[in-house]
Design a protein around this motif. Sequence first.
Motif, PDB file in Angstrom:
ATOM      1  N   SER A 102       0.762  -0.932   0.229  1.00 13.52           N
ATOM      2  CA  SER A 102      -0.071   0.220  -0.343  1.00 13.52           C
ATOM      3  C   SER A 102       0.617   1.070   0.363  1.00 13.52           C
ATOM      4  O   SER A 102       0.427   2.339  -0.424  1.00 13.52           O
ATOM      5  CB  SER A 102      -1.211  -0.492   1.181  1.00 13.52           C
ATOM      6  OG  SER A 102      -1.128   0.889   2.184  1.00 13.52           O
ATOM      7  N   ILE A 103       1.830   1.187   0.434  1.00 11.57           N
ATOM      8  CA  ILE A 103       3.055   2.767   0.821  1.00 11.57           C
ATOM      9  C   ILE A 103       3.508   2.708  -1.015  1.00 11.57           C
ATOM     10  O   ILE A 103       3.424   3.649  -1.193  1.00 11.57           O
ATOM     11  CB  ILE A 103       4.185   2.132   1.854  1.00 11.57           C
ATOM     12  CG1 ILE A 103       3.288   2.530   3.002  1.00 11.57           C
ATOM     13  CG2 ILE A 103       5.046   2.821   1.128  1.00 11.57           C
ATOM     14  CD1 ILE A 103       4.326   1.972   4.384  1.00 11.57           C
ATOM     15  N   PHE A 104       3.883   1.108  -1.047  1.00 13.79           N
ATOM     16  CA  PHE A 104       4.542   1.216  -3.131  1.00 13.79           C
ATOM     17  C   PHE A 104       2.909   2.696  -3.515  1.00 13.79           C
ATOM     18  O   PHE A 104       3.844   3.406  -4.825  1.00 13.79           O
ATOM     19  CB  PHE A 104       5.296  -0.208  -3.637  1.00 13.79           C
ATOM     20  CG  PHE A 104       6.217   0.735  -2.563  1.00 13.79           C
ATOM     21  CD1 PHE A 104       6.283   0.266  -1.415  1.00 13.79           C
ATOM     22  CD2 PHE A 104       7.519   0.051  -3.461  1.00 13.79           C
ATOM     23  CE1 PHE A 104       8.128   0.029  -1.113  1.00 13.79           C
ATOM     24  CE2 PHE A 104       8.790  -0.492  -3.093  1.00 13.79           C
ATOM     25  CZ  PHE A 104       9.036  -0.126  -1.961  1.00 13.79           C
ATOM     26  N   ASP A 105       2.693   1.789  -3.622  1.00 13.54           N
ATOM     27  CA  ASP A 105       0.503   1.834  -4.572  1.00 13.54           C
ATOM     28  C   ASP A 105       1.327   3.604  -3.909  1.00 13.54           C
ATOM     29  O   ASP A 105       0.661   4.578  -5.343  1.00 13.54           O
ATOM     30  CB  ASP A 105      -0.267   1.019  -4.157  1.00 13.54           C
ATOM     31  CG  ASP A 105       0.239   0.192  -4.682  1.00 13.54           C
ATOM     32  OD1 ASP A 105       0.719  -0.700  -5.141  1.00 13.54           O
ATOM     33  OD2 ASP A 105      -0.504  -0.855  -4.728  1.00 13.54           O
ATOM     34  N   ASP A 106       0.662   4.230  -3.054  1.00 11.64           N
ATOM     35  CA  ASP A 106       0.010   5.568  -2.338  1.00 11.64           C
ATOM     36  C   ASP A 106       1.770   6.281  -3.116  1.00 11.64           C
ATOM     37  O   ASP A 106       0.869   6.986  -4.266  1.00 11.64           O
ATOM     38  CB  ASP A 106       0.468   5.532  -1.145  1.00 11.64           C
ATOM     39  CG  ASP A 106      -1.040   5.457  -0.451  1.00 11.64           C
ATOM     40  OD1 ASP A 106      -1.384   5.058  -0.841  1.00 11.64           O
ATOM     41  OD2 ASP A 106      -0.553   5.535   0.885  1.00 11.64           O
ATOM     42  N   VAL A 107       2.997   5.751  -3.181  1.00 10.03           N
ATOM     43  CA  VAL A 107       3.670   6.479  -4.197  1.00 10.03           C
ATOM     44  C   VAL A 107       3.873   6.905  -5.532  1.00 10.03           C
ATOM     45  O   VAL A 107       3.518   7.269  -5.941  1.00 10.03           O
ATOM     46  CB  VAL A 107       5.005   5.995  -3.285  1.00 10.03           C
ATOM     47  CG1 VAL A 107       6.039   6.913  -3.921  1.00 10.03           C
ATOM     48  CG2 VAL A 107       5.550   7.252  -2.163  1.00 10.03           C
ATOM     49  N   ARG A 108       3.044   5.989  -5.861  1.00  9.83           N
ATOM     50  CA  ARG A 108       3.159   5.458  -7.541  1.00  9.83           C
ATOM     51  C   ARG A 108       1.456   6.310  -7.927  1.00  9.83           C
ATOM     52  O   ARG A 108       1.913   6.717  -8.719  1.00  9.83           O
ATOM     53  CB  ARG A 108       2.922   3.989  -7.984  1.00  9.83           C
ATOM     54  CG  ARG A 108       2.760   3.484  -9.079  1.00  9.83           C
ATOM     55  CD  ARG A 108       2.191   2.063  -9.275  1.00  9.83           C
ATOM     56  NE  ARG A 108       3.917   1.654  -9.323  1.00  9.83           N
ATOM     57  CZ  ARG A 108       3.430   0.421  -8.012  1.00  9.83           C
ATOM     58  NH1 ARG A 108       2.382   0.158  -7.480  1.00  9.83           N
ATOM     59  NH2 ARG A 108       4.274   0.000  -7.821  1.00  9.83           N
ATOM     60  N   ASN A 147       8.028 -13.220  -7.921  1.00  8.92           N
ATOM     61  CA  ASN A 147       7.305 -12.090  -8.154  1.00  8.92           C
ATOM     62  C   ASN A 147       6.828 -10.566  -7.003  1.00  8.92           C
ATOM     63  O   ASN A 147       6.479  -9.962  -6.468  1.00  8.92           O
ATOM     64  CB  ASN A 147       5.783 -13.052  -8.193  1.00  8.92           C
ATOM     65  CG  ASN A 147       5.523 -13.323  -9.194  1.00  8.92           C
ATOM     66  OD1 ASN A 147       6.491 -13.732 -10.359  1.00  8.92           O
ATOM     67  ND2 ASN A 147       4.771 -14.401  -9.312  1.00  8.92           N
ATOM     68  N   ASP A 148       6.927 -11.807  -5.952  1.00  8.40           N
ATOM     69  CA  ASP A 148       7.610 -11.119  -4.064  1.00  8.40           C
ATOM     70  C   ASP A 148       8.247  -9.791  -4.325  1.00  8.40           C
ATOM     71  O   ASP A 148       8.496  -9.475  -3.170  1.00  8.40           O
ATOM     72  CB  ASP A 148       7.273 -11.497  -3.409  1.00  8.40           C
ATOM     73  CG  ASP A 148       5.848 -12.059  -2.723  1.00  8.40           C
ATOM     74  OD1 ASP A 148       5.090 -11.912  -3.452  1.00  8.40           O
ATOM     75  OD2 ASP A 148       6.102 -13.289  -2.035  1.00  8.40           O
ATOM     76  N   TYR A 149       9.702  -9.850  -5.302  1.00 10.41           N
ATOM     77  CA  TYR A 149      10.875  -9.593  -4.244  1.00 10.41           C
ATOM     78  C   TYR A 149      10.662  -7.913  -4.241  1.00 10.41           C
ATOM     79  O   TYR A 149      11.103  -7.655  -3.091  1.00 10.41           O
ATOM     80  CB  TYR A 149      11.310  -9.950  -5.710  1.00 10.41           C
ATOM     81  CG  TYR A 149      13.091  -9.286  -5.834  1.00 10.41           C
ATOM     82  CD1 TYR A 149      13.460  -9.756  -4.666  1.00 10.41           C
ATOM     83  CD2 TYR A 149      13.413  -8.103  -6.116  1.00 10.41           C
ATOM     84  CE1 TYR A 149      15.268  -9.165  -4.841  1.00 10.41           C
ATOM     85  CE2 TYR A 149      14.808  -7.159  -6.108  1.00 10.41           C
ATOM     86  CZ  TYR A 149      15.403  -7.797  -5.132  1.00 10.41           C
ATOM     87  OH  TYR A 149      16.240  -6.880  -4.499  1.00 10.41           O
ATOM     88  N   ASN A 150      10.572  -7.531  -5.047  1.00  9.98           N
ATOM     89  CA  ASN A 150      10.674  -6.195  -4.913  1.00  9.98           C
ATOM     90  C   ASN A 150       9.973  -5.763  -3.393  1.00  9.98           C
ATOM     91  O   ASN A 150      10.352  -4.910  -2.746  1.00  9.98           O
ATOM     92  CB  ASN A 150       9.592  -4.698  -5.753  1.00  9.98           C
ATOM     93  CG  ASN A 150      10.773  -4.870  -6.497  1.00  9.98           C
ATOM     94  OD1 ASN A 150      11.370  -5.051  -7.117  1.00  9.98           O
ATOM     95  ND2 ASN A 150       9.498  -5.371  -7.984  1.00  9.98           N
ATOM     96  N   TYR A 151       8.842  -6.027  -2.962  1.00 13.76           N
ATOM     97  CA  TYR A 151       8.404  -5.326  -1.169  1.00 13.76           C
ATOM     98  C   TYR A 151       8.923  -6.666  -0.066  1.00 13.76           C
ATOM     99  O   TYR A 151       9.120  -6.244   0.421  1.00 13.76           O
ATOM    100  CB  TYR A 151       6.393  -6.032  -1.624  1.00 13.76           C
ATOM    101  CG  TYR A 151       5.816  -5.607  -2.522  1.00 13.76           C
ATOM    102  CD1 TYR A 151       5.755  -3.941  -2.966  1.00 13.76           C
ATOM    103  CD2 TYR A 151       5.520  -6.097  -3.672  1.00 13.76           C
ATOM    104  CE1 TYR A 151       4.863  -3.486  -3.671  1.00 13.76           C
ATOM    105  CE2 TYR A 151       4.993  -5.767  -4.792  1.00 13.76           C
ATOM    106  CZ  TYR A 151       4.616  -4.906  -4.554  1.00 13.76           C
ATOM    107  OH  TYR A 151       3.778  -3.919  -5.616  1.00 13.76           O
TER     108      TYR A 151
END
Length: 404
Positions: free
Chosen positions: A118-124, A162-166
Amino acid sequence: MLKKIQVEDLVIGMYVHEICASWMDNPFWKKSFRLSNEKDLRTFHEYRINEVWIDTSKGLDVSFKAKTVSLEEEKQQINETLEQIAVEEHKIQRRVPLHDEIARFKKVMPEIKRGVISIFDDVRDGNPVDIDLVSKMVDDISFSNDRNPDAMLTMVRQKSANDYNYMHSIAVSGLMMALGKELDLDRGTIKEVGVAGLLLDIGKVKIPKEIINKAGKLTNQEFDKIKTHPLLGFETLKLSNDLSDIVLDVCLHHHERIDGNGYPHRLAGDNIGYYARMASICDVYDAISSTRSYQASWEPAESLRKMTEWKKGQFDEKMFGSFVKAVGIYPSGTLVKLKSGRLAVVMEQSEASLLKPIVKVFFSVHSHAHIYPELLDLSTSPDSIVTREEPKQWGFDLKKISQT
Ligand SMILES: [Fe+2]
Ligand SMILES: [Fe+2]
């Protein structure tokens, strides 16, 4: 025959066995390849790669005047360094048995992962970082680290491509706090380095997914685009007034290298901030020990050995020693052979000695058969580690064995 050579001695026709740097520091896709064109040769210089291993049985040899290192010499040097670190005092503490903490952490892990997404999505989407959410997640990771640091390390290793970035963000946050403890930082600063670890790659959300997840060789232009993520992240984080200088500096400078060959500012030595030097170690360790869609991983112990080999130019050597103490000479997940002829997987570090971790024995080399799995604390057992083994050669699924 494998020889380590300087990049200035590299010529077309040589077979590059391995580049002495993390895959994330250069655009080469394959670990091994025959150097066949000027463009690739130029890339070695452009990306300031210093050393490579060449295989002289598959390509040209170097001239007799060139400085080379043999595999044996390199192994001996790595062993000496690690043995030296092993006798120094370390601060590993286990308050709760590994099994218990893994069971507990498994329950909170999905929530932490959802939080990072959710943090990464917010920033995106152009929104600022939700500081309260970040703080809560770092507290969760820190709580687990305090109870038993090997639990989180074991869990984040289970990440799929698939999970790598998080999962990488969670892992780097945990590693930063474990290293912070080994470096005797105060609790407030440990939390800050945990936040910094969680957010250091946030700039990647501003780069097209096709480039970040590309399963093939990156063009130099694409790689240059990836190299903008520290600056993009820094600019995003700067908008949230509540983030500390530690977090901002780690984000901006976690790809700097001690020899000045990193990016974005080519800072060298002590010009790289203390916490950014910590981050470069934790970030590379997790990256090279994780499987990505296009990149197979090294085992944890092998990753540490690679970094020991590269550490001179790339990492703060003293800090790297502390990092080894934080994760262990035989990090959890390492396959080892014992004096008794049994194979075991390292489960967690012991407070007594980095050379005597707690292992799970599961296979007899003598009878070449599985045996009843059993936990063994080598710090209180007459048995001991003889060698580290290559899991691929044995064909074991160590992640599964660690879990049962
Ligand atoms: Fe990064
Ligand atoms: Fe990273």
